[in-house]
Design a protein around this motif. Sequence first.
Motif, PDB file in Angstrom:
ATOM      1  N   ILE A 185       0.828  -1.210   0.000  1.00  0.00           N
ATOM      2  CA  ILE A 185       0.000   0.000   0.000  1.00  0.00           C
ATOM      3  C   ILE A 185       0.863   1.262   0.000  1.00  0.00           C
ATOM      4  CG2 ILE A 185      -1.846   1.233   1.209  1.00  0.00           C
ATOM      5  CD1 ILE A 185      -2.585  -1.406   2.556  1.00  0.00           C
ATOM      6  N   GLN A 186       1.871   1.270   0.865  1.00  0.00           N
ATOM      7  CA  GLN A 186       2.696   2.452   1.029  1.00  0.00           C
ATOM      8  C   GLN A 186       4.151   2.048   1.289  1.00  0.00           C
ATOM      9  OE1 GLN A 186       1.637   5.589   0.668  1.00  0.00           O
ATOM     10  NE2 GLN A 186       3.696   6.387   1.020  1.00  0.00           N
ATOM     11  N   PRO A 187       5.103   2.572   0.479  1.00  0.00           N
ATOM     12  CA  PRO A 187       4.881   3.358  -0.736  1.00  0.00           C
ATOM     13  C   PRO A 187       4.409   2.471  -1.883  1.00  0.00           C
ATOM     14  CG  PRO A 187       7.212   2.888  -0.499  1.00  0.00           C
ATOM     15  CD  PRO A 187       6.544   2.338   0.736  1.00  0.00           C
ATOM     16  N   TYR A 188       3.746   3.075  -2.848  1.00  0.00           N
ATOM     17  CA  TYR A 188       3.314   2.295  -4.003  1.00  0.00           C
ATOM     18  C   TYR A 188       4.549   1.823  -4.761  1.00  0.00           C
ATOM     19  CZ  TYR A 188       1.157   1.113  -8.473  1.00  0.00           C
ATOM     20  OH  TYR A 188       0.749   0.458  -9.606  1.00  0.00           O
ATOM     21  N   CYS A 189       4.652   0.518  -4.963  1.00  0.00           N
ATOM     22  CA  CYS A 189       5.843  -0.062  -5.584  1.00  0.00           C
ATOM     23  C   CYS A 189       5.563  -0.393  -7.049  1.00  0.00           C
ATOM     24  CB  CYS A 189       6.270  -1.316  -4.830  1.00  0.00           C
ATOM     25  SG  CYS A 189       6.806  -0.994  -3.130  1.00  0.00           S
ATOM     26  N   MET A 190       6.282   0.265  -7.935  1.00  0.00           N
ATOM     27  CA  MET A 190       6.056   0.123  -9.358  1.00  0.00           C
ATOM     28  C   MET A 190       7.396   0.175 -10.082  1.00  0.00           C
ATOM     29  SD  MET A 190       5.997   2.262 -12.258  1.00  0.00           S
ATOM     30  CE  MET A 190       5.661   3.886 -11.591  1.00  0.00           C
ATOM     31  N   ARG A 191       7.498  -0.582 -11.161  1.00  0.00           N
ATOM     32  CA  ARG A 191       8.701  -0.557 -11.983  1.00  0.00           C
ATOM     33  C   ARG A 191       8.360  -0.060 -13.382  1.00  0.00           C
ATOM     34  NH1 ARG A 191      12.337  -5.793 -13.777  1.00  0.00           N
ATOM     35  NH2 ARG A 191      10.327  -6.563 -14.522  1.00  0.00           N
ATOM     36  N   SER A 192       9.146   0.890 -13.876  1.00  0.00           N
ATOM     37  CA  SER A 192       9.034   1.338 -15.258  1.00  0.00           C
ATOM     38  C   SER A 192      10.141   0.678 -16.068  1.00  0.00           C
ATOM     39  CB  SER A 192       9.166   2.864 -15.357  1.00  0.00           C
ATOM     40  OG  SER A 192       8.075   3.507 -14.739  1.00  0.00           O
ATOM     41  N   ILE A 193       9.764   0.160 -17.222  1.00  0.00           N
ATOM     42  CA  ILE A 193      10.725  -0.483 -18.115  1.00  0.00           C
ATOM     43  C   ILE A 193      10.881   0.378 -19.356  1.00  0.00           C
ATOM     44  CG2 ILE A 193      11.140  -2.489 -19.597  1.00  0.00           C
ATOM     45  CD1 ILE A 193       9.761  -4.192 -17.529  1.00  0.00           C
ATOM     46  N   GLY A 194      12.126   0.547 -19.797  1.00  0.00           N
ATOM     47  CA  GLY A 194      12.389   1.346 -20.988  1.00  0.00           C
ATOM     48  C   GLY A 194      13.149   0.552 -22.028  1.00  0.00           C
ATOM     49  N   ILE A 195      12.951   0.901 -23.279  1.00  0.00           N
ATOM     50  CA  ILE A 195      13.741   0.325 -24.357  1.00  0.00           C
ATOM     51  C   ILE A 195      14.959   1.223 -24.566  1.00  0.00           C
ATOM     52  CG2 ILE A 195      12.393   1.516 -26.161  1.00  0.00           C
ATOM     53  CD1 ILE A 195      12.941  -0.903 -27.962  1.00  0.00           C
ATOM     54  N   ALA A 196      16.126   0.618 -24.725  1.00  0.00           N
ATOM     55  CA  ALA A 196      17.377   1.384 -24.761  1.00  0.00           C
ATOM     56  C   ALA A 196      18.229   0.980 -25.960  1.00  0.00           C
ATOM     57  CB  ALA A 196      18.155   1.157 -23.461  1.00  0.00           C
ATOM     58  N   TRP A 197      18.946   1.953 -26.495  1.00  0.00           N
ATOM     59  CA  TRP A 197      19.923   1.688 -27.541  1.00  0.00           C
ATOM     60  C   TRP A 197      20.981   2.774 -27.498  1.00  0.00           C
ATOM     61  CZ3 TRP A 197      15.049   3.561 -28.354  1.00  0.00           C
ATOM     62  CH2 TRP A 197      14.928   4.788 -29.008  1.00  0.00           C
ATOM     63  N   LYS A 198      22.099   2.519 -28.136  1.00  0.00           N
ATOM     64  CA  LYS A 198      23.223   3.446 -28.098  1.00  0.00           C
ATOM     65  C   LYS A 198      23.084   4.484 -29.206  1.00  0.00           C
ATOM     66  CE  LYS A 198      28.282   3.558 -27.881  1.00  0.00           C
ATOM     67  NZ  LYS A 198      29.524   2.737 -27.955  1.00  0.00           N
ATOM     68  N   GLU A 199      23.141   5.745 -28.803  1.00  0.00           N
ATOM     69  CA  GLU A 199      23.066   6.847 -29.770  1.00  0.00           C
ATOM     70  C   GLU A 199      24.322   6.867 -30.639  1.00  0.00           C
ATOM     71  OE1 GLU A 199      20.718   8.783 -30.487  1.00  0.00           O
ATOM     72  OE2 GLU A 199      19.450   9.240 -28.766  1.00  0.00           O
ATOM     73  N   ASN A 200      24.156   7.402 -31.862  1.00  0.00           N
ATOM     74  CA  ASN A 200      25.282   7.621 -32.779  1.00  0.00           C
ATOM     75  C   ASN A 200      26.031   6.335 -33.126  1.00  0.00           C
ATOM     76  OD1 ASN A 200      24.757  10.429 -32.597  1.00  0.00           O
ATOM     77  ND2 ASN A 200      26.009  10.566 -30.747  1.00  0.00           N
ATOM     78  N   SER A 201      25.339   5.203 -33.062  1.00  0.00           N
ATOM     79  CA  SER A 201      25.943   3.952 -33.488  1.00  0.00           C
ATOM     80  C   SER A 201      25.042   3.318 -34.541  1.00  0.00           C
ATOM     81  CB  SER A 201      26.129   3.001 -32.302  1.00  0.00           C
ATOM     82  OG  SER A 201      24.877   2.636 -31.752  1.00  0.00           O
ATOM     83  N   TYR A 202      25.594   2.389 -35.292  1.00  0.00           N
ATOM     84  CA  TYR A 202      24.841   1.775 -36.387  1.00  0.00           C
ATOM     85  C   TYR A 202      23.683   0.943 -35.853  1.00  0.00           C
ATOM     86  CZ  TYR A 202      23.595  -1.354 -40.183  1.00  0.00           C
ATOM     87  OH  TYR A 202      22.891  -2.070 -41.108  1.00  0.00           O
ATOM     88  N   LEU A 203      22.497   1.190 -36.387  1.00  0.00           N
ATOM     89  CA  LEU A 203      21.320   0.379 -36.086  1.00  0.00           C
ATOM     90  C   LEU A 203      20.863  -0.281 -37.382  1.00  0.00           C
ATOM     91  CD1 LEU A 203      19.098   2.551 -33.686  1.00  0.00           C
ATOM     92  CD2 LEU A 203      20.264   0.416 -33.129  1.00  0.00           C
ATOM     93  N   SER A 204      20.798  -1.602 -37.378  1.00  0.00           N
ATOM     94  CA  SER A 204      20.378  -2.340 -38.558  1.00  0.00           C
ATOM     95  C   SER A 204      18.906  -2.079 -38.839  1.00  0.00           C
ATOM     96  CB  SER A 204      20.601  -3.837 -38.338  1.00  0.00           C
ATOM     97  OG  SER A 204      19.704  -4.313 -37.331  1.00  0.00           O
ATOM     98  N   PRO A 205      18.439  -2.369 -40.062  1.00  0.00           N
ATOM     99  CA  PRO A 205      17.008  -2.257 -40.342  1.00  0.00           C
ATOM    100  C   PRO A 205      16.165  -3.085 -39.377  1.00  0.00           C
ATOM    101  CG  PRO A 205      18.229  -2.508 -42.393  1.00  0.00           C
ATOM    102  CD  PRO A 205      19.216  -2.695 -41.277  1.00  0.00           C
TER     103      PRO A 205
END
Length: 219
Positions: free
Chosen positions: A188-208
């Motif tokens: 109840i207190q504190p409200y326990c929540m997890r946020s998930i994010g998608i991550a990748w490296k900037e300025n690097s090659y990303l395939s199609p």
Amino acid sequence: MENALKEIEIGKQEIQDFTDPEYGHLSIAFVQSDFVVGRIHSFQTEYPHIDYRLTQTGSNGIIRMLQSGDADIGFVSLIPIEDKLINVEPVYKEELFIVVSRNHPLAKHNQLDLKSLKDEQFVTYKAGYGLRTLMDTFCEQAGFSPRVIFEGEELSSILACVSTGFGITLTPDLHSLDKTTFKLIKVIQPYCMRSIGIAWKENSYLSPAAKKFISFIQS
């Protein structure tokens, strides 16, 4: 020399991706989450010809894999990340529960305040895992430091400790949690929540394939 060889490999990959855009390779590292596994499976069904390499580990390990190029895409818990070249976008939120054995004295509760667990024994992940960071943070908000008696890297080993009554843990509701063995208790207190994010490296090659996957998750 090592950097030069890596650039050559990237160049080869770019040529291959250009000639076979529906194929290619995709390396994904992720924290344990039913949501993430489900989305990867959906994408794999839609693009079956892509060669997938999947790794499940902690958030800090995923960041290192992105930095080194060992992973194209990562799914991490949204905890502070010092590397500004790692781009992270939130994609999902899930509630966290206290998990105990059905034989544990706490199993009679359906909900409770986290501060009431200050004298309990916790079994959890090692430092560097997102769930460990979140657990420590939530316990601090509740006014105590958790008494951790076991630190592991696999959920199976953590749940094995919980099932014997050795301790309790904090985790999302996962399909792998046998509800006949474990009791999930709402915090109840504190409200326990997890946020998930998608991550990748900037300025690097990303395939199609990687670009398609990011768009798929964001849609």
